[in-house]
Design an enzyme around this catalytic site. Sequence first.
Site, PDB file in Angstrom:
ATOM      1  N   GLY A  48       0.851  -1.183   0.000  1.00  0.00           N
ATOM      2  CA  GLY A  48       0.000   0.000   0.000  1.00  0.00           C
ATOM      3  C   GLY A  48       0.878   1.221   0.000  1.00  0.00           C
ATOM      4  N   GLY A  50      -0.265   4.829   0.493  1.00  0.00           N
ATOM      5  CA  GLY A  50      -1.362   5.778   0.667  1.00  0.00           C
ATOM      6  C   GLY A  50      -0.859   7.194   0.796  1.00  0.00           C
ATOM      7  CG  PHE A  52      -2.143   9.946   5.787  1.00  0.00           C
ATOM      8  CD1 PHE A  52      -1.984  11.313   5.966  1.00  0.00           C
ATOM      9  CD2 PHE A  52      -3.390   9.464   5.443  1.00  0.00           C
ATOM     10  CE1 PHE A  52      -3.056  12.178   5.816  1.00  0.00           C
ATOM     11  CE2 PHE A  52      -4.473  10.324   5.299  1.00  0.00           C
ATOM     12  CZ  PHE A  52      -4.294  11.683   5.491  1.00  0.00           C
ATOM     13  N   GLY A  53       1.425   7.286   4.230  1.00  0.00           N
ATOM     14  CA  GLY A  53       2.589   6.453   4.513  1.00  0.00           C
ATOM     15  C   GLY A  53       2.676   5.275   3.564  1.00  0.00           C
ATOM     16  CB  VAL A  55       1.074  -0.694   3.875  1.00  0.00           C
ATOM     17  CG1 VAL A  55       0.803  -1.976   4.660  1.00  0.00           C
ATOM     18  CG2 VAL A  55       0.258   0.454   4.460  1.00  0.00           C
ATOM     19  CE  LYS A  74      -1.191   4.026   7.730  1.00  0.00           C
ATOM     20  NZ  LYS A  74      -2.614   4.258   7.844  1.00  0.00           N
ATOM     21  CG  ASP A 173     -10.049   7.520   4.149  1.00  0.00           C
ATOM     22  OD1 ASP A 173     -10.909   7.786   3.283  1.00  0.00           O
ATOM     23  OD2 ASP A 173      -8.848   7.338   3.869  1.00  0.00           O
TER      24      ASP A 173
HETATM   25  N1  LIG Z   1      -2.862  -5.221   7.821  1.00  0.00           N
HETATM   26  C1  LIG Z   1      -2.846  -5.130   6.485  1.00  0.00           C
HETATM   27  N2  LIG Z   1      -2.705  -6.245   5.738  1.00  0.00           N
HETATM   28  C2  LIG Z   1      -2.679  -6.153   4.394  1.00  0.00           C
HETATM   29  N3  LIG Z   1      -2.803  -5.005   3.697  1.00  0.00           N
HETATM   30  C3  LIG Z   1      -2.939  -3.876   4.384  1.00  0.00           C
HETATM   31  C4  LIG Z   1      -2.951  -3.864   5.819  1.00  0.00           C
HETATM   32  N4  LIG Z   1      -3.093  -2.590   6.225  1.00  0.00           N
HETATM   33  C5  LIG Z   1      -3.160  -1.844   5.112  1.00  0.00           C
HETATM   34  N5  LIG Z   1      -3.059  -2.609   4.007  1.00  0.00           N
HETATM   35  C6  LIG Z   1      -3.104  -2.163   2.608  1.00  0.00           C
HETATM   36  O1  LIG Z   1      -2.404  -0.952   2.464  1.00  0.00           O
HETATM   37  C7  LIG Z   1      -3.293   0.078   1.968  1.00  0.00           C
HETATM   38  C8  LIG Z   1      -2.913   1.408   2.573  1.00  0.00           C
HETATM   39  O2  LIG Z   1      -3.022   1.315   3.990  1.00  0.00           O
HETATM   40  P1  LIG Z   1      -3.646   2.479   4.833  1.00  0.00           P
HETATM   41  O3  LIG Z   1      -4.992   2.785   4.232  1.00  0.00           O
HETATM   42  O4  LIG Z   1      -3.594   2.159   6.257  1.00  0.00           O
HETATM   43  O5  LIG Z   1      -2.632   3.672   4.491  1.00  0.00           O
HETATM   44  P2  LIG Z   1      -2.956   5.168   4.078  1.00  0.00           P
HETATM   45  O6  LIG Z   1      -1.635   5.814   3.887  1.00  0.00           O
HETATM   46  O7  LIG Z   1      -3.867   5.800   5.051  1.00  0.00           O
HETATM   47  O8  LIG Z   1      -3.697   4.925   2.687  1.00  0.00           O
HETATM   48  P3  LIG Z   1      -4.884   5.738   1.989  1.00  0.00           P
HETATM   49  O9  LIG Z   1      -4.438   7.129   1.829  1.00  0.00           O
HETATM   50  O10 LIG Z   1      -5.057   5.001   0.672  1.00  0.00           O
HETATM   51  O11 LIG Z   1      -6.111   5.591   2.865  1.00  0.00           O
HETATM   52  C9  LIG Z   1      -4.709  -0.424   2.344  1.00  0.00           C
HETATM   53  O12 LIG Z   1      -5.664   0.110   1.471  1.00  0.00           O
HETATM   54  C10 LIG Z   1      -4.555  -1.915   2.181  1.00  0.00           C
HETATM   55  O13 LIG Z   1      -4.697  -2.264   0.829  1.00  0.00           O
END
Ligand SMILES: Nc1ncnc2c1ncn2[C@@H]1O[C@H](COP(=O)(O)OP(=O)(O)OP(=O)(O)O)[C@@H](O)[C@H]1O
Length: 377
Positions: A48, A50, A52-53, A55, A74, A173
């Site tokens: 991932g 996203g 904010f960071g 994964v 993450k 979200d």
């Molecule tokens: N525990 C997990 N196991 C597998 N995949 C995960 C897990 N946590 C997150 N992901 C994957 O990583 C992606 C991004 O994680 P997350 O949404 O927490 O980050 P973000 O930076 O907030 O992303 P966004 O801006 O897209 O919401 C998730 O949409 C999912 O596909």
Amino acid sequence: MLKAKSALRNIPKRMTKLEDEHYFIDDIVSTKNREKRKMYVREGKRIGYGSFGTVTQSYLSNNSTEWLGPYAIKRVIKSPKVESLELEILQNIKHPNLVTLEFFFESQCITKDGGQIFQKNFVMEYIPQTLSSEIHQYFDNGYKLPTKHIKLYTFQILRALLTLHSMNICHGDLKPSNILIIPGNGIAKICDFGSAQRLGRDEELNTYFCSRFYRAPELLLNSKNYTTQIDIWSFGCIIGEMLKGQPLFKGDNAKSQLEEIAKLLGRPTGNENRANEVQDMQRNLHDQKFKRFMHWFPNIEFFDVDFLLNVLTYNSIERWDAKQLMSHEFFDALRNETYFLPRGSNMPVHLPDLFNFSVSEKKTLGEYYGLIVPPSD
Ligand SMILES: Nc1ncnc2c1ncn2[C@@H]1O[C@H](COP(=O)(O)OP(=O)(O)OP(=O)(O)O)[C@@H](O)[C@H]1O
């Protein structure tokens, strides 16, 4: 932000890099006993990326020979001022439908221009599928998501929201890519608490969060008085997407997002009254709104349309909350039959335990508890 993102690709400085593929950290905290310990971390493929960071799929080891995992790590930038609600939620709320945090640690790295960035690393259970990928699996191959699966996953989303909302925390979200699922046994867990907010404090609330397609009308209208019901709106958009195979309302900006919503709900009158709405609907099945819902979601039952009408409602007070929705006939199929057929299988599988409510969940449910559990439970 761009600088920060590129810095996040580096191996954090406070970790001792041993080989290309793994490094050593000396203070990783286990969420089981809050003890700090030394461990090796091996980061694999990025799963991932996203806003904010990052994964990554990762493994941990006490000795660099036997590896535990996979986990999902993450990594987000740590704000020196704001305490992370994301960490607080992951650490303190244990729930079958919220992703589990196993460890966490802090790290820091140096940007190209010599600045320092502090990071938090959440080591979570790894769940390889999301509701988003599941929707694609079906619709890209010309199939619809089975109704039973829709009910199974959405019931668990509501169960997680029940707990978050009872603490006055909104997820902020909710969308299919933030719902992790295990299709083989039908489990769904919410992840990504990076936009979560604790409401009911006198602080100025942020209205610019939540991905646009899932953003509630009150957020699109910049209301500062929103409640945890914004998540229920996003939840309705998720069900719509599970039924249609694509986002329900796809606006390019806040104004066109509201216009898309009005195509289904009609224009807000400023005087929506749910009680009158139900009376109208019962009296006259040709009610405009009901007809539009039937047209948008062909092949669904009368009760399922009623469920959606209770979710996708402009007025957040009239929008049903998690416990009301969990007691709706929409979920009778889960109360009456205990099996479902996983994707690609012709062997029925037992539903996961949906009704093993904890003491605090029972307290939150109150009189709804009896309406939600199957009669024999
Ligand atoms: N525990 C997990 N196991 C597998 N995949 C995960 C897990 N946590 C997150 N992901 C994957 O990583 C992606 C991004 O994680 P997350 O949404 O927490 O980050 P973000 O930076 O907030 O992303 P966004 O801006 O897209 O919401 C998730 O949409 C999912 O596909």
